[in-house]
Design a protein around this motif. Sequence first.
Motif, PDB file in Angstrom:
ATOM      1  N   SER A  85      96.598  -3.425  46.635  1.00  0.00           N
ATOM      2  CA  SER A  85      98.026  -3.608  46.896  1.00  0.00           C
ATOM      3  C   SER A  85      98.448  -5.068  46.719  1.00  0.00           C
ATOM      4  CB  SER A  85      98.389  -3.120  48.298  1.00  0.00           C
ATOM      5  OG  SER A  85      97.777  -3.954  49.272  1.00  0.00           O
ATOM      6  N   ALA A  86      97.499  -5.984  46.547  1.00  0.00           N
ATOM      7  CA  ALA A  86      97.828  -7.394  46.334  1.00  0.00           C
ATOM      8  C   ALA A  86      98.531  -7.550  44.990  1.00  0.00           C
ATOM      9  CB  ALA A  86      96.566  -8.249  46.378  1.00  0.00           C
ATOM     10  N   PRO A  87      99.669  -8.253  44.958  1.00  0.00           N
ATOM     11  CA  PRO A  87     100.428  -8.385  43.703  1.00  0.00           C
ATOM     12  C   PRO A  87      99.637  -9.052  42.576  1.00  0.00           C
ATOM     13  CG  PRO A  87     101.635  -9.362  45.557  1.00  0.00           C
ATOM     14  CD  PRO A  87     100.305  -8.923  46.075  1.00  0.00           C
ATOM     15  N   SER A  88      98.698  -9.897  42.913  1.00  0.00           N
ATOM     16  CA  SER A  88      97.937 -10.616  41.878  1.00  0.00           C
ATOM     17  C   SER A  88      96.732  -9.822  41.355  1.00  0.00           C
ATOM     18  CB  SER A  88      97.438 -11.946  42.442  1.00  0.00           C
ATOM     19  OG  SER A  88      96.553 -11.706  43.534  1.00  0.00           O
ATOM     20  N   GLN A  89      96.470  -8.663  41.948  1.00  0.00           N
ATOM     21  CA  GLN A  89      95.285  -7.882  41.552  1.00  0.00           C
ATOM     22  C   GLN A  89      95.435  -7.332  40.141  1.00  0.00           C
ATOM     23  OE1 GLN A  89      92.450  -7.544  43.358  1.00  0.00           O
ATOM     24  NE2 GLN A  89      91.540  -6.451  41.671  1.00  0.00           N
ATOM     25  N   LYS A  90      94.433  -7.570  39.315  1.00  0.00           N
ATOM     26  CA  LYS A  90      94.410  -7.047  37.947  1.00  0.00           C
ATOM     27  C   LYS A  90      93.468  -5.842  37.904  1.00  0.00           C
ATOM     28  CE  LYS A  90      94.570 -11.658  35.890  1.00  0.00           C
ATOM     29  NZ  LYS A  90      93.812 -12.572  35.034  1.00  0.00           N
ATOM     30  N   PRO A  91      93.787  -4.853  37.093  1.00  0.00           N
ATOM     31  CA  PRO A  91      92.845  -3.738  36.935  1.00  0.00           C
ATOM     32  C   PRO A  91      91.498  -4.245  36.412  1.00  0.00           C
ATOM     33  CG  PRO A  91      94.963  -3.197  35.969  1.00  0.00           C
ATOM     34  CD  PRO A  91      95.001  -4.666  36.315  1.00  0.00           C
ATOM     35  N   ALA A  92      90.441  -3.602  36.849  1.00  0.00           N
ATOM     36  CA  ALA A  92      89.087  -3.928  36.403  1.00  0.00           C
ATOM     37  C   ALA A  92      88.414  -2.610  36.023  1.00  0.00           C
ATOM     38  CB  ALA A  92      88.310  -4.645  37.506  1.00  0.00           C
ATOM     39  N   PRO A  93      88.543  -2.206  34.764  1.00  0.00           N
ATOM     40  CA  PRO A  93      87.968  -0.923  34.347  1.00  0.00           C
ATOM     41  C   PRO A  93      86.474  -0.827  34.677  1.00  0.00           C
ATOM     42  CG  PRO A  93      89.362  -1.823  32.626  1.00  0.00           C
ATOM     43  CD  PRO A  93      89.213  -2.900  33.655  1.00  0.00           C
TER      44      PRO A  93
END
Length: 177
Positions: A85-93
């Motif tokens: 839920s952190a706005p800075s979180q990027k997906p990590a496949p």
Amino acid sequence: MSKFKIIPIVLVAFLSFIHVTIAQEDAIHKKINADMYGKFSKAFKTLDYDLFASIHSKEMIRISGNGGEIKKAGTYLKGYQKRWSAPSQKPAPIDFRLFERVYSDSLVSDRGIYRVTYIDDNNQTKYSYGQFHVVLKMEDQSWKILIDYDSDENKTITKDNYDAAFSISEYKKYWKH
């Protein structure tokens, strides 16, 4: 009826049985892989907490070999809910490969290697590897994670380990029956 007429009938029946059995095995492995690995990977790629939570049994136990921790489902899942839920979180496949599957009608034990792909702040692709062992349980017509253990074995799990394991679609290579 002569035995020459019975032999083709028995042979056709036997081949039909083999065909049905192979089709059933294929369907079982495809369902396990879709319920577990397909949804797990999609959740990581899309940061979909609800999807991620849906593949875990409420009785799930999470064991982190590196962290030396054992967590129950609620605590483990809350960590992902907060992180994603952190706005800075990027997906990590995340991708999975297996080297062993043992299953029954209600339980599955899978062991394998995973690879998580990260894009760092310099737009460089980085990979993280680990070894895992999950026990899945059939609940409400879906395979759910009951026990989840993973470790990078002190950073000794590498691309070579990942490449040596089998694609999840190649169940005939990792299935122990």
